[in-house]
Design a protein around this motif. Structure first.
Motif, mmCIF file in Angstrom:
data_model
loop_
_atom_site.group_PDB
_atom_site.id
_atom_site.type_symbol
_atom_site.label_atom_id
_atom_site.label_comp_id
_atom_site.label_asym_id
_atom_site.label_seq_id
_atom_site.Cartn_x
_atom_site.Cartn_y
_atom_site.Cartn_z
ATOM 1 N N LYS A 163 2.886 -41.734 54.272
ATOM 2 C CA LYS A 163 2.845 -40.359 54.790
ATOM 3 C C LYS A 163 1.511 -40.079 55.478
ATOM 4 O O LYS A 163 1.464 -39.535 56.584
ATOM 5 N N LEU A 210 2.066 -38.113 63.544
ATOM 6 C CA LEU A 210 1.918 -36.664 63.361
ATOM 7 C C LEU A 210 3.251 -35.996 63.644
ATOM 8 O O LEU A 210 3.951 -36.357 64.603
ATOM 9 N N ARG A 211 3.597 -35.017 62.836
ATOM 10 C CA ARG A 211 4.908 -34.354 62.977
ATOM 11 C C ARG A 211 4.717 -32.877 63.274
ATOM 12 O O ARG A 211 3.801 -32.246 62.743
ATOM 13 N N ASN A 241 13.637 -34.869 63.545
ATOM 14 C CA ASN A 241 12.174 -34.906 63.464
ATOM 15 C C ASN A 241 11.596 -34.789 64.867
ATOM 16 O O ASN A 241 12.160 -35.315 65.826
ATOM 17 N N PRO A 274 5.165 -29.368 62.402
ATOM 18 C CA PRO A 274 5.442 -28.874 61.048
ATOM 19 C C PRO A 274 6.705 -28.029 60.953
ATOM 20 O O PRO A 274 7.278 -27.894 59.878
ATOM 21 N N ARG A 275 7.115 -27.446 62.073
ATOM 22 C CA ARG A 275 8.304 -26.581 62.015
ATOM 23 C C ARG A 275 9.307 -27.043 63.078
ATOM 24 O O ARG A 275 8.973 -27.146 64.266
ATOM 25 N N SER A 304 2.499 -24.840 64.945
ATOM 26 C CA SER A 304 1.811 -23.988 63.986
ATOM 27 C C SER A 304 2.719 -23.717 62.794
ATOM 28 O O SER A 304 3.909 -23.445 62.959
ATOM 29 N N ASP A 305 2.130 -23.770 61.612
ATOM 30 C CA ASP A 305 2.883 -23.442 60.391
ATOM 31 C C ASP A 305 3.084 -21.944 60.242
ATOM 32 O O ASP A 305 3.875 -21.502 59.414
#
Ligand code: FES
Length: 442
Positions: free
Chosen positions: A131, A136-137, A75, A139-140, A153-154
């Motif tokens: 959740k 904050l994570r 993560n 996303p990729r 960025s997704d």
């Protein structure tokens, strides 16, 4: 944005406005349009081998906690509490099931989920959504040969697809043994008063500086033939701002320096079955020794003695040019080695790397000193009022049409093709990021 136009026009003429190396607006735009929108290296999997392991790193200007959680997943999480924003983790590395905020005591699991808070019933009437109120994570997150990359960025394509031809080079450099590579000791980090792009651009294709900036290494005979390094160099332009320098090491040092000079008993243990013929031929004759993956990840593997007069051994360094503020970076130096190699040989490689490119190494001192001058002149009212431009007009030979690998191969390193490739990608991201920002504002 006006500067982007001038950079574009300048690159067409082989010129670069000097203020790109230190400017408040440019720096802020880089954080938003480059570092928040593309894949960025954050850590190596060997640094967090066990469940609960974590390291504290940076992604752009933000500190992130990189963890291997209780289920073994990796993560990348923002190191700021969701309650009032305080930094949650204050250790560079460790092993933890939870991170507890030092301000009011909110706690987070090592996968980022919100885990609890003091006086829960009285203060909140019960637990919060784990959740929704977790850290904050990114996303990729993807791992390539142990290297952990994250994107905020997704929209980014999968990492290998994004790297394109550079992934082919990455495979040839890092994919030579099924046990992979491991980071040796702690990565060094130190502040350099130079722009992050000075390092990234240099490693993308500048072998030209070696015979001057690193002359002392040649005079000390620490590195044999260092003043001929540019003349036995070639360039691999892998596109998308990613490129590498190769060196004819067998010609420069000796025939045993195929595969960067790994001793035969170790070379015989490399598994080349997943490489193609061009990759194998490249590693025998012109192995990639230096390179940059846009934006701020650079690579270095070169044979050096671990002490004066000793037989050179290859060392592998990853250098991250971490932006701090306009004209200032933090340089992170990771040394890695193949995990299957014996400790005694790994120690030799580590010492060789430290002598040359550790924070007090002879090459490191040379480079950082010259880069600092660039950040100074970039901030000068004199140069700005005169529109000073830097010279990117070396004589060019074309790419080799017989090259069978991906990207472009230049048999000589002169021509500054790879530096231009770096700046073209910088320009593309800065312009596309601007369009997105405008779109978002409408
Ligand atoms: Fe973290 Fe309040 S800021 S618990």
């Amino acid at each position: 944005d006006n500067l982007c136009d001038r950079v574009e026009k300048g690159l067409d003429e082989g010129l670069l406005p000097v203020e790109v190396f230190r400017d408040d607006t440019v720096f802020r735009a880089e954080m938003e349009r480059i570092f928040a929108r593309t894949w960025v290296f954050v850590a190596h999997a060997s640094e967090i081998p066990n469940k609960g392991d974590f390291v504290l790193r940076r992604l752009g200007l933000d500190k992130v906690i990189v963890t291997r959680d209780d289920s073994g997943e990796i993560n990348v999480m923002l190191n700021h509490c969701r309650h009032r924003g305080t930094e949650v983790c204050h250790h560079d590395k460790g092993n933890a099931r939870t991170f507890k905020c030092p301000y009011h005591g909110w706690a987070y699991r090592n996968n980022g989920d919100w885990a609890g808070a003091p006086h829960l019933k009285d203060a909140y009437g019960g637990p919060l959504d784990k959740k929704e109120w977790g850290l904050l994570r990114a996303p990729r997150v993807e791992v390539l040969h142990g290297f952990i990359f994250a994107a905020l960025s997704d929209e980014v394509p999968p990492l290998r697809e994004h790297l394109g031809a550079a992934a082919w080079m990455f495979d040839a450099i890092f994919g030579l043994h099924p046990d992979g590579m491991k980071v040796i000791k702690e990565p060094e980090r130190f502040i350099v008063k130079a722009d992050w792009k000075s390092g990234a651009e240099n490693f993308s294709g500048d072998a030209y500086h070696v015979s001057t900036a690193h002359l002392s290494a040649s005079l000390s005979e620490f590195i044999p033939g260092v003043n001929q390094v540019s003349s036995v160099a070639c360039a691999y332009d892998m596109g998308n701002g990613n490129s590498f320098i190769g060196h004819a090491l067998p010609k420069l040092i000796g025939p045993e320096f195929e595969f960067w000079g790994y001793p035969k008993e170790y070379r015989d243990q490399f598994d080349l079955s997943s490489l193609d013929e061009t990759q194998i031929e490249m590693l025998k004759t012109l192995p990639p020794t230096i390179g940059t993956l846009f934006p701020n990840f650079s690579y270095l593997r070169f044979p050096q003695p671990d002490r004066p007069g000793a037989m050179p051994v290859p060392f592998t360094s990853i250098r991250v040019w971490q932006p701090v503020s306009p004209g200032v970076m933090e340089l992170w130096n990771y040394e890695l080695e193949y995990a299957f190699l014996p400790d005694e040989f790994v120690e030799k490689c580590y010492m060789a790397g430290q002598f040359g490119f550790g924070s007090g190494g002879i090459f490191e001192q040379d480079d950082t000193a010259v880069w600092e001058g660039i950040a100074k002149v970039a901030n000068s009212p004199w140069t700005r009022s005169k529109g000073m431009k830097l010279h990117y007009q070396q004589k060019r030979e074309g790419a080799d049409p017989t090259w069978k690998g991906p990207g472009l191969f230049y048999p000589a390193v002169y021509g500054e093709n790879c530096q231009e490739e770096f700046w073209r990608r910088w320009l593309k991201d800065m312009k596309e990021g601007k369009s997105e920002q405008n779109g978002g504002n409408q």
